[in-house]
Scaffold this active site. Structure first.
Site, short mmCIF file in Angstrom:
data_model
loop_
_atom_site.label_atom_id
_atom_site.label_comp_id
_atom_site.label_asym_id
_atom_site.label_seq_id
_atom_site.Cartn_x
_atom_site.Cartn_y
_atom_site.Cartn_z
N TYR A 112 81.50 92.35 53.27
CA TYR A 112 80.70 91.41 54.06
C TYR A 112 80.48 92.02 55.44
O TYR A 112 81.44 92.41 56.12
CB TYR A 112 81.48 90.09 54.17
N ASP A 183 88.82 88.39 49.59
CA ASP A 183 87.81 87.38 49.93
C ASP A 183 87.19 86.92 48.61
O ASP A 183 86.50 87.69 47.95
CB ASP A 183 86.77 88.04 50.85
#
Ligand code: PLP
Length: 393
Positions: A112, A183
């Site tokens: 990300y 994540d």
């Protein structure tokens, strides 16, 4: 999925607070207060001595926020969870609880982007090094791990959707004494429960599927009590990224429909990905569900994926022709969204802007929302044809 724990059963979301909340209201109250008072000196001193666990101040403990934490812990099969004001607050507070200057992190590549920027700015300034590896290459992960303090992963990774054997990578980290953090925003606990696969900590941007309605920014981390207590002890109160009671309440509401939303995102996105893959103008579709099999431990797929057009397609014409799909970042809500790769590559104002995150200028990221699949296809298909003829003319 943990045996005997059916996430599609609404009972899997029920935690103790649910059954005891005020007036037997079917929806829990929002405890929208900054502080909690004491009825006596003795009660106050007992609380300060730690003999009683009760809320004192909302930056520490708030019942509505706690309800979200307990629901999420249950969904992830975790002993405990801790909520934050954003996914980035969960990421920064979690990682900073386990590393210090001079330490090294191993991370999978194509993270990300804001996590990558956190690592490349603040962490770099703090002399915390990061080694990036292709998480599909277990030998490379193994080779990078000796001496690392923490292993950070996403599976699949953002945008290019590289999917990993999460259990195998978690085991490599454990063998080398590194804490593994994943994540799990993309799969949600409905489709992947990393703690049961051997990861140490799992975190989410709750702004995405957990909230599910594009009306809240929040984050959460879950895992064994000892590790969560370590984050709760220093990073959580002093970095101060605590979640507001109202936002926690919105996520509690969102969680109640998480299983059925994920089923629908999965079905619609797979259908659209399959149709895109059959089109001549599409070079590649990056969607883990199109591979022969999902990696071990990934039990389903969500609504976010990307695809790459062949040379000569006018991506601007494609984007501007769409009506149901809106141009917008974030994802995980009811609405369908696109982000053109070439726009992301224009993002020059960010730190380390030369980094491409594996994004091709001919790629488009799609979030397939909860609108009807055929209506979405009726939006996409003519836009692709228009973009192809716009480029040809
Ligand atoms: C959005 C996102 C984040 C950051 O979450 P915020 O709630 O926006 O701070 C982290 N990881 C992934 C995979 C995301 O998509």
């Amino acid at each position: 999925m943990t045996p005997g724990h059916d996430l599609f059963d609404p009972a899997s979301l029920i935690v103790a607070h649910d059954e005891t909340h005020a007036f037997e209201a079917v929806v829990p109250p929002i405890v929208q207060t900054s502080l909690f008072t004491f009825s006596s000196y003795d009660e106050m001193v007992a609380t300060y001595r730690g003999e009683r666990n009760r809320p004192v101040y909302t930056r520490g403990l708030n019942p509505t926020v706690r309800l979200f934490e307990e629901m999420l812990a249950k969904l992830e099969g975790a002993e405990d969870a801790l909520a934050f004001a954003s996914g980035m607050a969960a990421i920064s507070s979690t990682v900073l609880s386990f590393v210090e200057p001079g330490d090294r992190i191993v991370a999978v590549r194509h993270l990300y982007p804001d996590a990558f920027r956190l690592f490349g700015t603040f962490f770099k300034r703090m002399n915390i090094a990061v080694t990036y590896v292709d998480g599909r290459d277990e030998a490379a992960v193994e080779a990078a791990m000796p001496g690392a303090k923490l292993f950070y992963m996403e599976s699949p990774t953002s945008w290019v959707m590289e999917a990993h054997d999460v259990g195998a990578l978690g085991a490599i980290a454990r063998r080398h004494g590194a804490i593994s953090v994943i994540d799990n925003s993309w799969a949600s606990p409905i489709f992947q429960q990393p703690l049961s696969l051997g990861c140490d900590l799992v975190l989410h941007s709750a702004s995405k599927y957990l909230g599910g309605h594009s009306d809240v920014v929040a984050g959460v981390v879950a895992g064994p009590k000892a590790l969560i207590d370590r984050i709760r002890g220093e990073a959580y109160p002093y970095l101060g990224g605590k979640l507001s009671p109202f936002d926690a309440w919105l996520i509690v509401r969102g969680l109640r429909t998480l299983p059925i939303r994920m089923k629908q995102h999965q079905a619609s996105a797979l259908e659209i990905a399959t149709r895109l893959q059959a089109m001549d103008v599409v070079e590649t579709v990056c969607h883990p569900g199109l591979a022969n099999r999902l990696p071990p431990g990934l039990n389903g797929t969500s609504g976010l994926f990307s695809f790459i057009f062949r040379e000569g397609v006018d991506v601007r014409a494609f984007a501007d022709r769409l009506r149901l799909f809106k141009l917008g970042v974030s994802w995980g809500g009811h609405e369908s969204l696109i982000v053109p790769g070439e726009v992301v590559l224009e993002q020059k104002a960010q730190p380390n802007s030369a980094h491409t995150f594996g994004i091709s200028a001919r790629s488009v990221r799609l979030h397939v929302g909860l609108e009807g699949t055929e209506a979405l296809w009726a939006d996409l298909e003519p836009a692709i044809h228009a973009a192809t003829s716009a480029a040809a003319s």
